[in-house]
Enzyme design. Sequence first.
Site, PDB file in Angstrom:
ATOM      1  N   CYS A  16       0.845  -1.192   0.000  1.00 52.22           N
ATOM      2  CA  CYS A  16       0.000   0.000   0.000  1.00 52.22           C
ATOM      3  C   CYS A  16       0.880   1.240   0.000  1.00 52.22           C
ATOM      4  O   CYS A  16       1.962   1.248   0.606  1.00 52.22           O
ATOM      5  CB  CYS A  16      -0.915  -0.001   1.224  1.00 52.22           C
ATOM      6  SG  CYS A  16      -2.170   1.305   1.199  1.00 52.22           S
ATOM      7  N   TYR A  22      -4.510   2.679  11.696  1.00 45.92           N
ATOM      8  CA  TYR A  22      -5.288   1.574  12.255  1.00 45.92           C
ATOM      9  C   TYR A  22      -5.344   0.349  11.341  1.00 45.92           C
ATOM     10  O   TYR A  22      -6.155  -0.550  11.566  1.00 45.92           O
ATOM     11  CB  TYR A  22      -6.719   2.031  12.548  1.00 45.92           C
ATOM     12  CG  TYR A  22      -7.404   2.714  11.384  1.00 45.92           C
ATOM     13  CD1 TYR A  22      -7.593   2.072  10.164  1.00 45.92           C
ATOM     14  CD2 TYR A  22      -7.854   4.027  11.488  1.00 45.92           C
ATOM     15  CE1 TYR A  22      -8.210   2.684   9.106  1.00 45.92           C
ATOM     16  CE2 TYR A  22      -8.470   4.660  10.427  1.00 45.92           C
ATOM     17  CZ  TYR A  22      -8.656   3.978   9.234  1.00 45.92           C
ATOM     18  OH  TYR A  22      -9.260   4.607   8.175  1.00 45.92           O
ATOM     19  N   LEU A 196     -10.536  -1.944  14.078  1.00 44.47           N
ATOM     20  CA  LEU A 196     -10.012  -3.091  14.813  1.00 44.47           C
ATOM     21  C   LEU A 196      -8.680  -2.739  15.461  1.00 44.47           C
ATOM     22  O   LEU A 196      -7.808  -2.159  14.813  1.00 44.47           O
ATOM     23  CB  LEU A 196      -9.808  -4.283  13.883  1.00 44.47           C
ATOM     24  CG  LEU A 196     -11.066  -4.991  13.378  1.00 44.47           C
ATOM     25  CD1 LEU A 196     -10.690  -6.016  12.315  1.00 44.47           C
ATOM     26  CD2 LEU A 196     -11.807  -5.660  14.518  1.00 44.47           C
ATOM     27  N   CYS A 277     -11.679 -15.807   5.674  1.00 46.80           N
ATOM     28  CA  CYS A 277     -12.195 -14.488   6.044  1.00 46.80           C
ATOM     29  C   CYS A 277     -11.068 -13.473   5.933  1.00 46.80           C
ATOM     30  O   CYS A 277      -9.909 -13.787   6.227  1.00 46.80           O
ATOM     31  CB  CYS A 277     -12.750 -14.513   7.471  1.00 46.80           C
ATOM     32  SG  CYS A 277     -13.287 -12.906   8.100  1.00 46.80           S
ATOM     33  N   ASP A 278     -11.410 -12.260   5.532  1.00 45.91           N
ATOM     34  CA  ASP A 278     -10.432 -11.183   5.419  1.00 45.91           C
ATOM     35  C   ASP A 278      -9.815 -10.837   6.771  1.00 45.91           C
ATOM     36  O   ASP A 278      -8.695 -10.340   6.847  1.00 45.91           O
ATOM     37  CB  ASP A 278     -11.133  -9.947   4.833  1.00 45.91           C
ATOM     38  CG  ASP A 278     -10.157  -8.895   4.338  1.00 45.91           C
ATOM     39  OD1 ASP A 278      -8.995  -9.245   4.053  1.00 45.91           O
ATOM     40  OD2 ASP A 278     -10.558  -7.728   4.234  1.00 45.91           O
ATOM     41  N   CYS A 318     -26.260 -14.400  25.392  1.00 47.70           N
ATOM     42  CA  CYS A 318     -27.005 -13.992  24.201  1.00 47.70           C
ATOM     43  C   CYS A 318     -28.366 -14.693  24.116  1.00 47.70           C
ATOM     44  O   CYS A 318     -29.316 -14.156  23.539  1.00 47.70           O
ATOM     45  CB  CYS A 318     -26.210 -14.292  22.947  1.00 47.70           C
ATOM     46  SG  CYS A 318     -24.669 -13.349  22.784  1.00 47.70           S
ATOM     47  N   CYS A 321     -31.105 -12.666  25.634  1.00 45.54           N
ATOM     48  CA  CYS A 321     -31.122 -11.245  25.270  1.00 45.54           C
ATOM     49  C   CYS A 321     -32.366 -10.937  24.437  1.00 45.54           C
ATOM     50  O   CYS A 321     -32.675 -11.662  23.484  1.00 45.54           O
ATOM     51  CB  CYS A 321     -29.867 -10.881  24.484  1.00 45.54           C
ATOM     52  SG  CYS A 321     -29.842  -9.164  23.936  1.00 45.54           S
ATOM     53  N   CYS A 331     -20.175  -9.960  14.553  1.00 43.35           N
ATOM     54  CA  CYS A 331     -19.052 -10.530  13.813  1.00 43.35           C
ATOM     55  C   CYS A 331     -18.136 -11.360  14.714  1.00 43.35           C
ATOM     56  O   CYS A 331     -17.833 -10.963  15.844  1.00 43.35           O
ATOM     57  CB  CYS A 331     -18.255  -9.401  13.172  1.00 43.35           C
ATOM     58  SG  CYS A 331     -16.771  -9.940  12.298  1.00 43.35           S
ATOM     59  N   CYS A 348     -20.971  -5.635  22.765  1.00 47.97           N
ATOM     60  CA  CYS A 348     -22.290  -6.008  23.293  1.00 47.97           C
ATOM     61  C   CYS A 348     -22.985  -4.846  24.013  1.00 47.97           C
ATOM     62  O   CYS A 348     -24.169  -4.579  23.747  1.00 47.97           O
ATOM     63  CB  CYS A 348     -22.157  -7.214  24.220  1.00 47.97           C
ATOM     64  SG  CYS A 348     -23.713  -7.703  25.015  1.00 47.97           S
TER      65      CYS A 348
END
Length: 374
Positions: A16, A22, A196, A277-278, A318, A321, A331, A348
């Site tokens: 890049c 980040y 992230l 997954c990325d 969960c 909930c 995710c 959450c």
Amino acid sequence: MVPNFNVMMKPASGMCNLRCKYCFYTDEMENRETPNLGLMSEETLKNVLTKVLAETTSICTIAFQGGEPTIAGLDFFKKAVAYAKELNVNHCKVDFALQTNGTLLTQEWCQFFAENRFLVGVSLDGVKDTHDRNRLDADDKGTYQRVTRALQMLESAGCDFNILTVVTKDTARNFRKIYGFYERNGWEYQQYIPCLDPLGEERGQYPWSLTPDKMGEYLKSAFDCWYQDLVAGKKKYHRYFDNLLLMLDGQMPEACGMAGFCGMQYVVEADGSTFPCDFYMMDEYCIGNFNTDSIEEMNQKRRDIGFIQASLTPDPECLSCPYKDLCRGGCRRDRDYFEKGIGKNYFCPAYKEFFAYALPRLQHAYRILASGRR
């Protein structure tokens, strides 16, 4: 064979021209034995497209990300389009997408995207101050002016594009200002992804870190703006809220992080190595290589490492909930504490706060749109 197939390719690996503070992919690369896998060869490109298009009967989505994918050069993408036409043995619909920081785009690039119907995602973190705080080039200079110039070129070329904004602490507290700026420019298709923090570190330590309280602030501010426009008959696309509407309609969300479990993704590095997954492109998650393995062999490796299975079990909290049918745990990357395993979503508290605040109006928004379909 399957009706729909999605593949994401990183033709320039993690290379890049920017040094965004980040960047999660820089962090992932630093956690691999071979961080940078160079430029994708024409042979690898052809092998990926041959196998993917042989599997697809209806719609094949081919997305390019990075790093910065345009570092691979315009000729690479011209070959990708040509190969997709040549190798489309099942005559499926082929959709191209590309995510870029925009700074390397020229009028020639934009014309190519328009002519070949690429959907181009451009990374822009709001107004100049919020964007230039984290999205810097190799000389430590802000990139806002170059990115907004790229958006003007894409618009002039008639190219379909959307805005991708990373939600940081700073963009969260300035959301209304950012939303107004996007509105004045007519940028109605917007995506927002939570920032992230680095792998294996306690979250929330950096100036850009998105903490649960700031995530909650962002969700409420964003919803207020989106809902106000919707009831005024000026609905804009916001990926998270639009996916919630799909769920209220009894449909599956198209955003994988909202489904409650991981999907069948194929993310291909420049050397053909493939990951589920990325957000999990580290060596231990590699499921094969398009140059040497069949898709079924890669799917079997996905099963062997238990990648999807690990995402299926919700946190016990969960289950009771009141918002579980819409939240669904969120995710996996926000639930994954790696050495401690998968548990409750880091955000959450933010989601609970948001649904308590917005659910009646979200349901009202759904009724407005549903009545318009009759």
